[in-house]
Design an enzyme around this catalytic site. Structure first.
Site: not given
Ligand SMILES: NC(=O)c1ccc[n+]([C@@H]2O[C@H](COP(=O)([O-])OP(=O)(O)OC[C@H]3O[C@@H](n4cnc5c(N)ncnc54)[C@H](OP(=O)(O)O)[C@@H]3O)[C@@H](O)[C@H]2O)c1
Length: 254
Positions: A138, A148
């Site tokens: 991130s 985080y």
């Molecule tokens: N969205 C942003 O603004 C942003 C910005 C920078 C970086 N990121 C990073 O991008 C990545 C993806 O985030 P996202 O924004 O796409 O989030 P999201 O829409 O909430 O999706 C999260 C995914 O991770 C899975 N997950 C969560 N906890 C888990 C666990 N303990 N074991 C296995 N699977 C798990 C969830 O499925 P289940 O709940 O079914 O397990 C879901 O498929 C993360 O690493 C986040 O830190 C996000």
């Protein structure tokens, strides 16, 4: 035949990777905790692209969960060519108000699982002479902001170090550093998206397109979108105490 394993492949950025890879004709292994959602995502992807999709229900905060994924990554039948360590979440609260079990769970998913899965995937990739690991970090890695940010800084440093070690092989490792991206991430953490100015938001498919382009170019750290490239560049120039103050002042709530 190319196979990609995506953790957190049922929502947000992970799902956008799954859609993109399926459209490219890659077979998929989707990992997440929610079984029903895994099955429905797999069915949608099979129907849309005709690719082979395997599902693996695993909680990456647990040893049992990461071990199941490690076994799949070490398998020689339908070997995994691309690993996307993407699963993650935010806590939506400050460190001093956060239960220690939550902080440790965050480290388990964002750090320990990334370490364990990358370790399981690399030997086979190097032996086969091809493969890529994309670790989703991130832009938070570049500003101090709780566990985080610290975890994401680890992901960037770890990926850079693995990439350096892989020099001379055909295997790549890249950290992907998106800015604020429309996914379920903020709602799950009870973070009000309205606190973030509109211009700062990215869409998950654009983040994935930029990541794939940067991987092809051989970059070790990918920061999608010009506005975030500028912000990351600036964060490296200003004194650390200034970026810490800006980061703290950005949100009054979390
Ligand atoms: N969205 C942003 O603004 C942003 C910005 C920078 C970086 N990121 C990073 O991008 C990545 C993806 O985030 P996202 O924004 O796409 O989030 P999201 O829409 O909430 O999706 C999260 C995914 O991770 C899975 N997950 C969560 N906890 C888990 C666990 N303990 N074991 C296995 N699977 C798990 C969830 O499925 P289940 O709940 O079914 O397990 C879901 O498929 C993360 O690493 C986040 O830190 C996000």
């Amino acid at each position: 035949m190319t196979t990609a394993l995506i953790t957190g492949g049922t929502a947000g950025i992970g799902r956008a990777f799954a859609d993109k890879f399926a459209a490219l004709g890659y077979d998929l292994v989707l990992v997440a905790r929610g079984r029903e959602r895994l099955e429905s995502a797999a069915e949608e992807l099979r129907r849309a692209s005709g690719v082979h999709v395997q599902t693996l229900a695993a909680d990456l905060a647990t040893d049992g969960g990461t071990e199941a994924v490690r076994e799949r990554l070490a398998a020689t039948d339908r070997p995994v060519d691309i690993l996307v360590n993407n699963a993650g979440f935010a806590l939506g609260t400050s460190f001093r108000k956060s239960p220690i079990a939550d902080e440790e769970r965050l480290l388990d998913v964002h750090v320990r699982a990334v370490l364990r899965l990358t370790n399981a995937a690399l030997p086979g990739m190097v032996t086969r002479g091809k493969g890529s690991v994309i670790n989703v970090a991130s832009v938070a890695a570049f500003v101090p902001r709780g566990t985080y940010s610290a975890a994401k800084a680890w992901v960037v440093s770890f990926s850079e170090s693995v990439a350096a070690e892989l020099a001379g092989t055909s295997v790549r490792c890249m950290a992907l550093c998106p800015g604020f991206t429309h996914t379920e991430f903020h709602e799950r953490a009870d973070i009000d998206e309205r606190q973030v100015p509109r211009w700062m938001w990215l869409n998950a498919p654009d983040v994935v397109d930029a990541a794939i382009e940067d991987l092809r170019k051989g970059l070790t750290v990918s920061v999608p979108a010009a506005k975030y490239k500028l912000l990351v560049g600036a964060s490296r120039l200003v004194p650390r105490r200034v970026s810490t103050r800006v980061s703290r002042g950005f949100s009054k709530r979390w």
